[in-house]
Design a protein around this motif. Structure first.
Motif, mmCIF file in Angstrom:
data_model
loop_
_atom_site.group_PDB
_atom_site.id
_atom_site.type_symbol
_atom_site.label_atom_id
_atom_site.label_comp_id
_atom_site.label_asym_id
_atom_site.label_seq_id
_atom_site.Cartn_x
_atom_site.Cartn_y
_atom_site.Cartn_z
ATOM 1 N N CYS A 59 0.856 -1.178 0.000
ATOM 2 C CA CYS A 59 0.000 0.000 0.000
ATOM 3 C C CYS A 59 0.894 1.230 0.000
ATOM 4 N N SER A 60 0.598 2.164 -0.840
ATOM 5 C CA SER A 60 1.409 3.360 -0.953
ATOM 6 C C SER A 60 1.409 4.146 0.352
ATOM 7 N N GLY A 61 2.608 4.448 0.843
ATOM 8 C CA GLY A 61 2.759 5.286 2.025
ATOM 9 C C GLY A 61 2.565 4.584 3.357
ATOM 10 N N VAL A 62 2.351 3.268 3.357
ATOM 11 C CA VAL A 62 2.115 2.547 4.610
ATOM 12 C C VAL A 62 3.441 2.323 5.349
ATOM 13 N N GLN A 63 3.362 2.257 6.671
ATOM 14 C CA GLN A 63 4.531 1.965 7.482
ATOM 15 C C GLN A 63 4.831 0.468 7.393
ATOM 16 N N ALA A 64 6.082 0.133 7.119
ATOM 17 C CA ALA A 64 6.465 -1.278 6.990
ATOM 18 C C ALA A 64 6.308 -1.963 8.344
ATOM 19 N N ARG A 65 5.635 -3.131 8.322
ATOM 20 C CA ARG A 65 5.327 -3.829 9.563
ATOM 21 C C ARG A 65 5.148 -5.313 9.269
ATOM 22 N N VAL A 66 5.572 -6.153 10.188
ATOM 23 C CA VAL A 66 5.341 -7.590 10.097
ATOM 24 C C VAL A 66 4.347 -7.964 11.181
ATOM 25 N N TRP A 67 3.261 -8.602 10.771
ATOM 26 C CA TRP A 67 2.214 -9.047 11.689
ATOM 27 C C TRP A 67 2.277 -10.560 11.816
ATOM 28 N N GLU A 75 -2.812 -11.413 17.933
ATOM 29 C CA GLU A 75 -1.884 -10.875 16.941
ATOM 30 C C GLU A 75 -0.826 -10.020 17.614
ATOM 31 N N SER A 76 0.318 -9.963 16.961
ATOM 32 C CA SER A 76 1.411 -9.130 17.413
ATOM 33 C C SER A 76 2.097 -8.588 16.168
ATOM 34 N N SER A 77 2.713 -7.418 16.299
ATOM 35 C CA SER A 77 3.390 -6.853 15.133
ATOM 36 C C SER A 77 4.683 -6.167 15.547
ATOM 37 N N VAL A 78 5.546 -6.015 14.557
ATOM 38 C CA VAL A 78 6.815 -5.313 14.742
ATOM 39 C C VAL A 78 6.952 -4.334 13.590
ATOM 40 N N ILE A 79 7.275 -3.103 13.905
ATOM 41 C CA ILE A 79 7.530 -2.100 12.866
ATOM 42 C C ILE A 79 8.922 -2.355 12.297
ATOM 43 N N VAL A 80 9.005 -2.469 10.980
ATOM 44 C CA VAL A 80 10.283 -2.765 10.337
ATOM 45 C C VAL A 80 10.709 -1.651 9.375
ATOM 46 N N ASP A 81 10.211 -0.436 9.603
ATOM 47 C CA ASP A 81 10.653 0.721 8.819
ATOM 48 C C ASP A 81 12.156 0.908 8.982
ATOM 49 N N ASN A 82 12.833 1.223 7.905
ATOM 50 C CA ASN A 82 14.264 1.522 7.899
ATOM 51 C C ASN A 82 15.127 0.378 8.411
ATOM 52 N N MET A 83 14.643 -0.846 8.283
ATOM 53 C CA MET A 83 15.443 -2.013 8.650
ATOM 54 C C MET A 83 15.961 -2.684 7.391
ATOM 55 N N ALA A 85 17.026 -6.299 5.312
ATOM 56 C CA ALA A 85 16.373 -7.599 5.171
ATOM 57 C C ALA A 85 16.777 -8.521 6.319
ATOM 58 N N ASP A 86 18.037 -8.434 6.757
ATOM 59 C CA ASP A 86 18.501 -9.235 7.897
ATOM 60 C C ASP A 86 17.738 -8.892 9.163
ATOM 61 N N GLN A 87 17.531 -7.605 9.385
ATOM 62 C CA GLN A 87 16.815 -7.170 10.580
ATOM 63 C C GLN A 87 15.344 -7.585 10.533
ATOM 64 N N VAL A 88 14.754 -7.587 9.351
ATOM 65 C CA VAL A 88 13.369 -8.037 9.204
ATOM 66 C C VAL A 88 13.276 -9.522 9.545
ATOM 67 N N ALA A 89 14.241 -10.315 9.078
ATOM 68 C CA ALA A 89 14.259 -11.749 9.391
ATOM 69 C C ALA A 89 14.408 -11.967 10.891
ATOM 70 N N THR A 90 15.246 -11.175 11.524
ATOM 71 C CA THR A 90 15.425 -11.278 12.977
ATOM 72 C C THR A 90 14.141 -10.895 13.695
ATOM 73 N N ALA A 91 13.440 -9.885 13.207
ATOM 74 C CA ALA A 91 12.166 -9.479 13.806
ATOM 75 C C ALA A 91 11.137 -10.601 13.695
ATOM 76 N N LEU A 92 11.112 -11.284 12.562
ATOM 77 C CA LEU A 92 10.197 -12.408 12.388
ATOM 78 C C LEU A 92 10.547 -13.543 13.345
ATOM 79 N N GLN A 93 11.823 -13.782 13.500
ATOM 80 C CA GLN A 93 12.284 -14.817 14.433
ATOM 81 C C GLN A 93 11.894 -14.440 15.876
ATOM 82 N N THR A 94 12.006 -13.182 16.215
ATOM 83 C CA THR A 94 11.626 -12.716 17.545
ATOM 84 C C THR A 94 10.133 -12.909 17.771
#
Length: 100
Positions: A59-67, A75-83, A85-94
């Motif tokens: 979605c245009s302009g949406v904040q990057a987030r993994v749910w 449900e739980s989510s982590v904001i992954v703006d300015n991360m 790809a490695d950090q996103v994978a770590t967030a998913l693992q967390t």
């Protein structure tokens, strides 16, 4: 690093989650890491978990987030703006390790 985190999740996504959603913007610099994560790891995650729902929402302009959706609709989510790809994978693992 991201590959190791994705491999550690392997085919266990179904044990930890009921669904994963990645929200990202197609063009923003802040979502670049999320886009890179999807480009590099979506196929391997999906091959390891063919019946598991992994949803990519652009979605245009949406904040990057993994749910992550767990049992009983929690449900739980982590904001992954300015991360990266490695950090996103770590967030998913967390998210997998911090099951509510």
């Amino acid at each position: 690093m991201a590959a190791a985190a994705v491999r550690s999740l392997g085919s266990s996504l179904g044990r930890n989650f009921r669904e994963i959603r990645v929200h990202l913007c197609q063009t923003s610099a802040a979502s670049k890491g999320a886009r890179d994560f999807v480009e590099q790891h979506y196929v391997s995650l999906k091959k390891s978990n063919p019946d598991f729902p992994i949803l990519i929402r652009e979605c245009s302009g949406v904040q990057a987030r993994v749910w992550a959706r767990y049992d009983f609709g929690k449900e739980s989510s982590v904001i992954v703006d300015n991360m990266s790809a490695d950090q996103v994978a770590t967030a998913l693992q967390t998210l997998a390790q911090s099951k509510p």
